[in-house]
Design an enzyme around this catalytic site. Structure first.
Site, mmCIF file in Angstrom:
data_model
loop_
_atom_site.group_PDB
_atom_site.id
_atom_site.type_symbol
_atom_site.label_atom_id
_atom_site.label_comp_id
_atom_site.label_asym_id
_atom_site.label_seq_id
_atom_site.Cartn_x
_atom_site.Cartn_y
_atom_site.Cartn_z
ATOM 1 C CG ASP A 1 -1.864 1.232 1.206
ATOM 2 O OD1 ASP A 1 -2.515 1.457 0.170
ATOM 3 O OD2 ASP A 1 -1.943 1.968 2.214
ATOM 4 C CB SER A 2 0.198 4.747 -0.918
ATOM 5 O OG SER A 2 -0.987 4.858 -0.158
ATOM 6 C CB CYS B 1 -3.070 0.628 -2.571
ATOM 7 S SG CYS B 1 -3.110 2.377 -2.997
ATOM 8 C CD GLU C 1 -0.539 7.460 5.188
ATOM 9 O OE1 GLU C 1 0.668 7.678 5.326
ATOM 10 O OE2 GLU C 1 -1.009 6.307 5.064
ATOM 11 C CB CYS D 1 -9.775 4.643 0.116
ATOM 12 S SG CYS D 1 -8.169 5.139 0.783
ATOM 13 C CG HIS E 1 -5.499 5.170 4.140
ATOM 14 N ND1 HIS E 1 -4.906 4.579 3.060
ATOM 15 C CD2 HIS E 1 -4.492 5.745 4.851
ATOM 16 C CE1 HIS E 1 -3.596 4.799 3.109
ATOM 17 N NE2 HIS E 1 -3.326 5.501 4.179
HETATM 18 N N1 DGL Z 1 -5.070 3.104 0.746
HETATM 19 C C1 DGL Z 1 -4.945 3.745 -0.525
HETATM 20 C C2 DGL Z 1 -6.176 3.433 -1.389
HETATM 21 O O1 DGL Z 1 -6.817 2.455 -1.147
HETATM 22 C C3 DGL Z 1 -4.660 5.179 -0.296
HETATM 23 C C4 DGL Z 1 -4.262 5.916 -1.510
HETATM 24 C C5 DGL Z 1 -3.435 7.122 -1.241
HETATM 25 O O2 DGL Z 1 -2.258 6.960 -0.919
HETATM 26 O O3 DGL Z 1 -3.961 8.236 -1.404
HETATM 27 O O4 DGL Z 1 -6.519 4.085 -2.338
#
Ligand code: DGL
Length: 273
Positions: free
Chosen positions: A10-11, A73, A158, A192, A194
């Site tokens: 993931d990012s 992600c 974040e 997402c 997150h």
């Molecule tokens: N968890 C990522 C997603 O599902 C976050 C993306 C991001 O870094 O903005 O899209």
């Protein structure tokens, strides 16, 4: 002991909500998590940038011994997965596989709604890619799908600011914005990884009959079925029940956040890609 873990990417921290469900369902395997925290968020970055960063991360996971990588992600799945699968894998590692989170979710979402009106909350990148509309169409052509981009949610999460007054106002605006576009929505997908972290705040602005869907358990079940169908891949994954966490960012920050995303204490290792 040769480790051939499943790679989870993931990012940042969001993929931990998926890893949590995957390890609950499939505890027998080794897992290696990579968060590209130093370059997160990806949500507002261009196609080329997300593709380049994701490819680099996948190559790093391959170099650690992973044969199977899950892009946990949505933004990376929307912007980079297809190119990696079609352009890079055949040359780079024809025996290895990279899977995303959009298709498994699209495959089941139509079974979860009564009204056949679904709402999608995601990053700008995910929403603008139109990937959900396209994928859901393939499985549930009658379904009405309405999207709302929430560009500030990942940066807020974040930075651990999701409980601030400003965050509450932003979350309210986006959730109401989605529901105003289609008042028949009875199912909202948190598109997402997150967003499960702010489930309670989202629920404050949804009527009682609207349900929220997180992807973690959907992706875990889909992975289980994939491994049942692909026994060659399954036999290559090592099974010592280990978990390793790597971040391109600050390890202390990662460990502090990870507890809420993953539900237990982790100790991460710093890496450069
Ligand atoms: N968890 C990522 C997603 O599902 C976050 C993306 C991001 O870094 O903005 O899209």
């Amino acid at each position: 002991m040769v480790k051939q873990p499943i790679g989870i990417f993931d990012s940042g921290y969001g993929g931990l909500t998926v890893l949590k469900e995957i390890t609950a369902l499939l505890p027998q395997y080794d897992y290696l998590y990579l968060g590209d925290n130093s370059r997160a968020p990806y949500g507002n970055k261009s196609y080329n940038t997300v593709y380049a960063y994701t490819l680099q991360s996948v190559q790093w996971l391959f170099a650690q011994g992973c044969h199977l990588v899950i892009l946990a992600c949505n933004t990376a799945s929307a912007k980079a997965l297809r190119s990696i699968q079609q352009k890079n894998l055949p040359q780079l590692a024809p025996q290895k596989r990279v899977l995303g989170v959009i298709r498994p979710t699209a495959e089941v979402i139509g079974n979860l709604t009564q009204s056949h009106h679904v709402g999608i909350l995601g990053t700008t990148g995910t929403v603008e890619s139109g990937s959900y509309i396209l994928e859901i169409q393939k499985f549930f052509p009658q379904l009405s799908v309405t999207q709302e981009a929430c560009p500030l949610w990942v940066p807020l999460i974040e930075n651990n600011e999701q409980h601030s007054k400003e965050a509450s106002a932003i979350i309210e605006k986006n959730v109401k914005g989605l529901l105003q576009k289609d008042d028949k929505i009875d199912t909202i997908l948190l598109a997402c990884t997150h967003y499960p972290l702010i489930t309670d705040q989202i629920l404050k602005h949804t009527p009682k009959h609207v349900q929220l869907i997180s992807q973690g358990s959907i992706v875990a079940q889909s992975l289980q079925q994939y491994l049942q169908r692909h026994t060659g891949m399954e036999s290559r994954i090592s099974k010592n029940q280990t978990l390793e966490f790597y971040t391109t960012g600050d390890t202390q920050d990662f460990d502090n956040h990870a507890t809420s995303f993953f539900g237990r204490q982790v100790t991460s290792i710093h890496t450069q890609l």
